[in-house]
Design a protein around this motif. Structure first.
Motif, PDB file in Angstrom:
ATOM      1  N   ASN A 139      43.850  56.827 -54.144  1.00 59.07           N
ATOM      2  CA  ASN A 139      42.694  57.021 -54.087  1.00 59.07           C
ATOM      3  C   ASN A 139      42.172  58.253 -53.288  1.00 59.07           C
ATOM      4  O   ASN A 139      41.010  58.838 -53.792  1.00 59.07           O
ATOM      5  CB  ASN A 139      41.590  55.777 -53.659  1.00 59.07           C
ATOM      6  N   ILE A 140      42.719  58.533 -52.347  1.00 63.36           N
ATOM      7  CA  ILE A 140      42.245  59.511 -51.565  1.00 63.36           C
ATOM      8  C   ILE A 140      43.440  60.592 -51.245  1.00 63.36           C
ATOM      9  O   ILE A 140      44.669  59.911 -50.952  1.00 63.36           O
ATOM     10  CB  ILE A 140      41.772  58.873 -50.009  1.00 63.36           C
ATOM     11  N   LYS A 141      43.235  61.847 -51.469  1.00 68.72           N
ATOM     12  CA  LYS A 141      44.441  62.645 -51.383  1.00 68.72           C
ATOM     13  C   LYS A 141      43.792  63.883 -50.279  1.00 68.72           C
ATOM     14  O   LYS A 141      42.892  63.965 -50.052  1.00 68.72           O
ATOM     15  CB  LYS A 141      44.427  63.628 -52.713  1.00 68.72           C
TER      16      LYS A 141
ATOM     17  N   LEU B  73      43.055  65.830 -43.848  1.00 61.57           N
ATOM     18  CA  LEU B  73      44.357  66.941 -43.531  1.00 61.57           C
ATOM     19  C   LEU B  73      45.680  66.454 -43.813  1.00 61.57           C
ATOM     20  O   LEU B  73      46.573  67.128 -44.220  1.00 61.57           O
ATOM     21  CB  LEU B  73      44.136  67.142 -41.958  1.00 61.57           C
ATOM     22  N   GLU B  74      45.940  65.115 -43.817  1.00 63.26           N
ATOM     23  CA  GLU B  74      47.309  64.538 -44.130  1.00 63.26           C
ATOM     24  C   GLU B  74      47.076  63.251 -44.542  1.00 63.26           C
ATOM     25  O   GLU B  74      46.149  62.230 -44.149  1.00 63.26           O
ATOM     26  CB  GLU B  74      48.263  64.753 -42.640  1.00 63.26           C
ATOM     27  N   VAL B  75      47.767  62.662 -45.581  1.00 60.67           N
ATOM     28  CA  VAL B  75      48.075  61.328 -45.923  1.00 60.67           C
ATOM     29  C   VAL B  75      49.184  60.758 -45.823  1.00 60.67           C
ATOM     30  O   VAL B  75      50.320  61.245 -46.164  1.00 60.67           O
ATOM     31  CB  VAL B  75      47.495  61.447 -47.536  1.00 60.67           C
ATOM     32  N   PHE B  76      49.287  59.702 -45.270  1.00 58.07           N
ATOM     33  CA  PHE B  76      50.694  58.742 -45.110  1.00 58.07           C
ATOM     34  C   PHE B  76      50.656  57.772 -46.116  1.00 58.07           C
ATOM     35  O   PHE B  76      49.985  56.613 -45.656  1.00 58.07           O
ATOM     36  CB  PHE B  76      50.796  58.406 -43.584  1.00 58.07           C
ATOM     37  N   ALA B  77      50.940  57.746 -47.096  1.00 52.35           N
ATOM     38  CA  ALA B  77      50.998  56.824 -48.101  1.00 52.35           C
ATOM     39  C   ALA B  77      51.674  55.491 -47.950  1.00 52.35           C
ATOM     40  O   ALA B  77      51.204  54.565 -48.231  1.00 52.35           O
ATOM     41  CB  ALA B  77      51.675  57.318 -49.467  1.00 52.35           C
TER      42      ALA B  77
ATOM     43  N   ASN C 178      49.455  53.699 -45.470  1.00 52.24           N
ATOM     44  CA  ASN C 178      48.123  53.479 -45.774  1.00 52.24           C
ATOM     45  C   ASN C 178      47.401  53.958 -44.727  1.00 52.24           C
ATOM     46  O   ASN C 178      46.073  53.516 -44.402  1.00 52.24           O
ATOM     47  CB  ASN C 178      47.628  52.201 -46.215  1.00 52.24           C
ATOM     48  N   ARG C 179      47.622  55.329 -44.347  1.00 53.61           N
ATOM     49  CA  ARG C 179      46.654  56.033 -43.162  1.00 53.61           C
ATOM     50  C   ARG C 179      46.614  57.461 -43.487  1.00 53.61           C
ATOM     51  O   ARG C 179      47.283  58.046 -44.349  1.00 53.61           O
ATOM     52  CB  ARG C 179      47.403  55.830 -41.993  1.00 53.61           C
ATOM     53  N   VAL C 180      45.302  57.850 -43.046  1.00 54.74           N
ATOM     54  CA  VAL C 180      45.037  59.380 -43.182  1.00 54.74           C
ATOM     55  C   VAL C 180      44.644  59.955 -42.016  1.00 54.74           C
ATOM     56  O   VAL C 180      44.056  59.228 -41.003  1.00 54.74           O
ATOM     57  CB  VAL C 180      43.794  59.618 -44.404  1.00 54.74           C
ATOM     58  N   ILE C 181      44.657  61.303 -41.862  1.00 56.57           N
ATOM     59  CA  ILE C 181      44.298  61.933 -40.754  1.00 56.57           C
ATOM     60  C   ILE C 181      43.003  62.899 -41.229  1.00 56.57           C
ATOM     61  O   ILE C 181      43.125  63.634 -42.310  1.00 56.57           O
ATOM     62  CB  ILE C 181      45.346  62.861 -40.124  1.00 56.57           C
ATOM     63  N   VAL C 182      41.596  62.414 -40.542  1.00 61.07           N
ATOM     64  CA  VAL C 182      40.701  63.167 -41.028  1.00 61.07           C
ATOM     65  C   VAL C 182      40.056  64.227 -40.033  1.00 61.07           C
ATOM     66  O   VAL C 182      40.049  63.927 -38.613  1.00 61.07           O
ATOM     67  CB  VAL C 182      39.627  62.348 -41.268  1.00 61.07           C
TER      68      VAL C 182
ATOM     69  N   GLU D 290      43.866  64.809 -33.358  1.00 62.23           N
ATOM     70  CA  GLU D 290      43.245  63.718 -34.368  1.00 62.23           C
ATOM     71  C   GLU D 290      44.306  62.719 -34.733  1.00 62.23           C
ATOM     72  O   GLU D 290      45.385  62.963 -35.042  1.00 62.23           O
ATOM     73  CB  GLU D 290      42.562  64.551 -35.689  1.00 62.23           C
ATOM     74  N   ALA D 291      44.026  61.508 -34.371  1.00 59.00           N
ATOM     75  CA  ALA D 291      44.757  60.282 -34.511  1.00 59.00           C
ATOM     76  C   ALA D 291      44.576  59.860 -36.304  1.00 59.00           C
ATOM     77  O   ALA D 291      43.521  59.965 -36.732  1.00 59.00           O
ATOM     78  CB  ALA D 291      44.685  59.345 -33.632  1.00 59.00           C
ATOM     79  N   SER D 292      45.700  58.943 -37.013  1.00 60.77           N
ATOM     80  CA  SER D 292      45.190  58.550 -38.147  1.00 60.77           C
ATOM     81  C   SER D 292      44.381  57.519 -38.311  1.00 60.77           C
ATOM     82  O   SER D 292      44.218  56.796 -37.042  1.00 60.77           O
ATOM     83  CB  SER D 292      46.769  58.147 -38.742  1.00 60.77           C
ATOM     84  N   ILE D 293      43.901  57.077 -39.341  1.00 64.04           N
ATOM     85  CA  ILE D 293      42.736  56.090 -39.652  1.00 64.04           C
ATOM     86  C   ILE D 293      43.198  55.455 -40.637  1.00 64.04           C
ATOM     87  O   ILE D 293      43.719  56.146 -41.731  1.00 64.04           O
ATOM     88  CB  ILE D 293      41.485  56.669 -39.525  1.00 64.04           C
TER      89      ILE D 293
END
Length: 119
Positions: free
Chosen positions: A3-5, A31-35, A38-42, A70-73
């Protein structure tokens, strides 16, 4: 299908409000997606302090100290921003038939569903 890229504009929808020192309501680019996790860095969200050991570079300058990064969320805590209304929205998929070099192929296309203001 994700859903989010990387590169999407998202808004944090959970956590403490900004008046209480939290990140809820902040917007930023992914900035980065860890599929697999299920985490992203914003960008600009969820800053943490990181202590880096002192070392030396090739030129002899000292590195290290305390950095903020920035940590992942979790991906469920962010919502995609609708480009038209600039509000958080849900993501949908639709299938379209695309013809390329005489070959028809069905592809999934991501789109922003209607926001709360459009309903």
């Amino acid at each position: 299908m994700a859903n989010i890229k990387k590169g999407d504009l998202v808004q944090v929808i959970t956590g403490a409000k900004q008046t209480r020192g939290g990140d809820r309501g902040k917007q930023g680019r992914v900035l980065e997606v860890f599929a697999e996790k299920n985490r992203v860095i914003v960008e600009g969200v969820n800053f943490v302090t990181k202590h880096v050991r002192v070392g030396q570079t090739q030129r002899g300058t000292k590195t290290g100290g305390i950095e903020t990064v920035e940590a992942s969320i979790h991906v469920s805590n962010v919502a995609l921003i609708d480009p038209k209304t600039k509000t958080p929205t849900r993501v949908g998929f639709r299938e379209e038939v695309v013809e390329k070099n005489g070959v028809k192929k069905t592809v999934r296309i991501r789109y922003a569903k209607k926001s709360g203001e459009d309903l």
